[in-house]
Design a protein around this motif. Structure first.
Motif, PDB file in Angstrom:
ATOM      1  N   GLY B  27       0.637  -0.523  -0.125  1.00 45.98           N
ATOM      2  CA  GLY B  27      -0.163   0.594  -0.314  1.00 45.98           C
ATOM      3  C   GLY B  27       1.066   1.150   0.262  1.00 45.98           C
ATOM      4  O   GLY B  27       0.494   2.192  -0.542  1.00 45.98           O
ATOM      5  N   GLY B  28       2.329   1.160   0.781  1.00 46.89           N
ATOM      6  CA  GLY B  28       3.183   2.066   1.143  1.00 46.89           C
ATOM      7  C   GLY B  28       3.445   2.811  -0.810  1.00 46.89           C
ATOM      8  O   GLY B  28       3.682   3.969  -0.885  1.00 46.89           O
ATOM      9  N   PHE B  29       3.673   1.696  -1.279  1.00 51.29           N
ATOM     10  CA  PHE B  29       3.579   2.048  -3.172  1.00 51.29           C
ATOM     11  C   PHE B  29       3.161   2.707  -3.606  1.00 51.29           C
ATOM     12  O   PHE B  29       3.170   3.927  -4.341  1.00 51.29           O
ATOM     13  CB  PHE B  29       4.625   0.754  -4.003  1.00 51.29           C
ATOM     14  N   PHE B  30       2.126   3.071  -2.881  1.00 51.79           N
ATOM     15  CA  PHE B  30       0.780   3.690  -3.676  1.00 51.79           C
ATOM     16  C   PHE B  30      -0.039   4.599  -3.342  1.00 51.79           C
ATOM     17  O   PHE B  30      -1.430   4.313  -2.625  1.00 51.79           O
ATOM     18  CB  PHE B  30      -0.598   2.681  -4.345  1.00 51.79           C
ATOM     19  N   GLN B  32      -0.188   7.615  -2.836  1.00 52.88           N
ATOM     20  CA  GLN B  32      -1.419   8.689  -3.489  1.00 52.88           C
ATOM     21  C   GLN B  32      -2.711   8.112  -3.675  1.00 52.88           C
ATOM     22  O   GLN B  32      -4.128   8.715  -3.746  1.00 52.88           O
ATOM     23  CB  GLN B  32      -0.129   9.179  -4.568  1.00 52.88           C
ATOM     24  N   GLU B  33      -3.041   7.037  -3.953  1.00 50.40           N
ATOM     25  CA  GLU B  33      -4.266   6.929  -4.289  1.00 50.40           C
ATOM     26  C   GLU B  33      -5.017   6.395  -3.106  1.00 50.40           C
ATOM     27  O   GLU B  33      -4.350   5.440  -2.238  1.00 50.40           O
ATOM     28  CB  GLU B  33      -3.668   5.356  -5.004  1.00 50.40           C
ATOM     29  N   ARG B  34      -6.616   6.358  -3.487  1.00 52.42           N
ATOM     30  CA  ARG B  34      -7.415   6.510  -2.093  1.00 52.42           C
ATOM     31  C   ARG B  34      -6.844   5.073  -1.626  1.00 52.42           C
ATOM     32  O   ARG B  34      -6.933   4.072  -0.386  1.00 52.42           O
ATOM     33  CB  ARG B  34      -8.583   6.554  -2.374  1.00 52.42           C
ATOM     34  N   TRP B  35      -6.818   3.294  -2.418  1.00 48.79           N
ATOM     35  CA  TRP B  35      -7.053   2.274  -2.152  1.00 48.79           C
ATOM     36  C   TRP B  35      -5.599   2.140  -1.671  1.00 48.79           C
ATOM     37  O   TRP B  35      -5.628   0.914  -0.178  1.00 48.79           O
ATOM     38  CB  TRP B  35      -6.907   1.149  -3.313  1.00 48.79           C
ATOM     39  N   GLY B  36      -4.282   2.760  -1.903  1.00 42.36           N
ATOM     40  CA  GLY B  36      -3.109   2.701  -0.904  1.00 42.36           C
ATOM     41  C   GLY B  36      -3.060   2.667   0.729  1.00 42.36           C
ATOM     42  O   GLY B  36      -2.670   2.277   1.138  1.00 42.36           O
TER      43      GLY B  36
END
Lengths: 72, 140
Positions: B27-30, B32-36
């Motif tokens: 999740g840390g890689f994404f 910026q996205e809500r699902w991240g």
């Protein structure tokens, strides 16, 4: 329901803690039963009677008027 | 003899702990996205929950007297009865609280879908209550 648990316990020189440990319940449960604040389940009542090697009705005294008040 | 019995509970908690770490890192890689963000939150939650459980079990294993005391406290019939009473009261309270809550939602011009969703949750909760009531009536 009235009971003579405290009398039985003191006669045998058993502390609330020791009785609670033997019956695998909390000390507060024993204290509440002795003070008449809590009526034990039939299973626990049997365990208590068995611990003191006596009949349930020797320890627990069913009072019809009290029973009606408690909804028993 | 000498072979340690597999502790499936421990294995389960370790698996959940690892899953939590993987989810949080992924999740840390994404982020910026809500699902991240959701994945990081979920991963941290799983990590914390299973980590706490593992630590608790370790403490318990080293202290059998404490383990027995906690086990007695949890299964004590008076404690169970008190706990069930408190839960029943909380359910009753929530049942009454729901009605003014729906009214507030309507008065606050909340979208109809949200109001209906809230009512659906309330109805589902009550349906679960009635289901268990019916089940117990048959069982005992």
């Amino acid at each position: 329901m009235n009971n003579r648990l405290a009398d039985f316990r003191k006669e045998r020189g058993v502390t609330q803690e020791e009785l609670a440990d033997a019956l695998e319940v909390s000390r507060q449960t024993i204290s509440s039963i002795e003070n008449g604040r809590y009526n034990p389940s039939i299973v626990l009542a049997f365990k208590i009677a068995r611990f003191f090697q006596t009949a349930i009705e020797q320890i627990f005294i069913y009072d019809e008027l009290e029973g009606e008040k408690d909804g028993c | 003899m000498g072979v340690r019995k597999l502790d499936f509970r421990k294995i389960r908690y370790i698996s959940i702990l690892l899953l939590g770490i993987v989810l949080a890192i992924f999740g840390g890689f994404f982020i910026q996205e809500r699902w991240g963000g959701i994945l990081v939150g979920l991963g941290a939650g799983l990590f914390g929950m299973s980590g706490a459980q593992l630590i608790t079990e370790r403490v318990m294993q080293r202290n059998p007297a404490l383990q027995k005391k906690i086990s007695i406290e949890q299964s004590d019939e008076r404690n169970v009865q008190i706990n069930n009473y408190a839960k029943a009261k909380a359910f009753e309270f929530a049942t009454f609280l729901a009605l003014p809550f729906f009214l507030i939602l309507v008065l606050a011009d909340v979208p109809l879908s949200i109001v209906l969703l809230s009512i659906a949750v309330y109805v589902a909760d009550y349906a679960v209550y009635l289901w268990f009531l019916n089940k117990k009536m048959k069982d005992i």
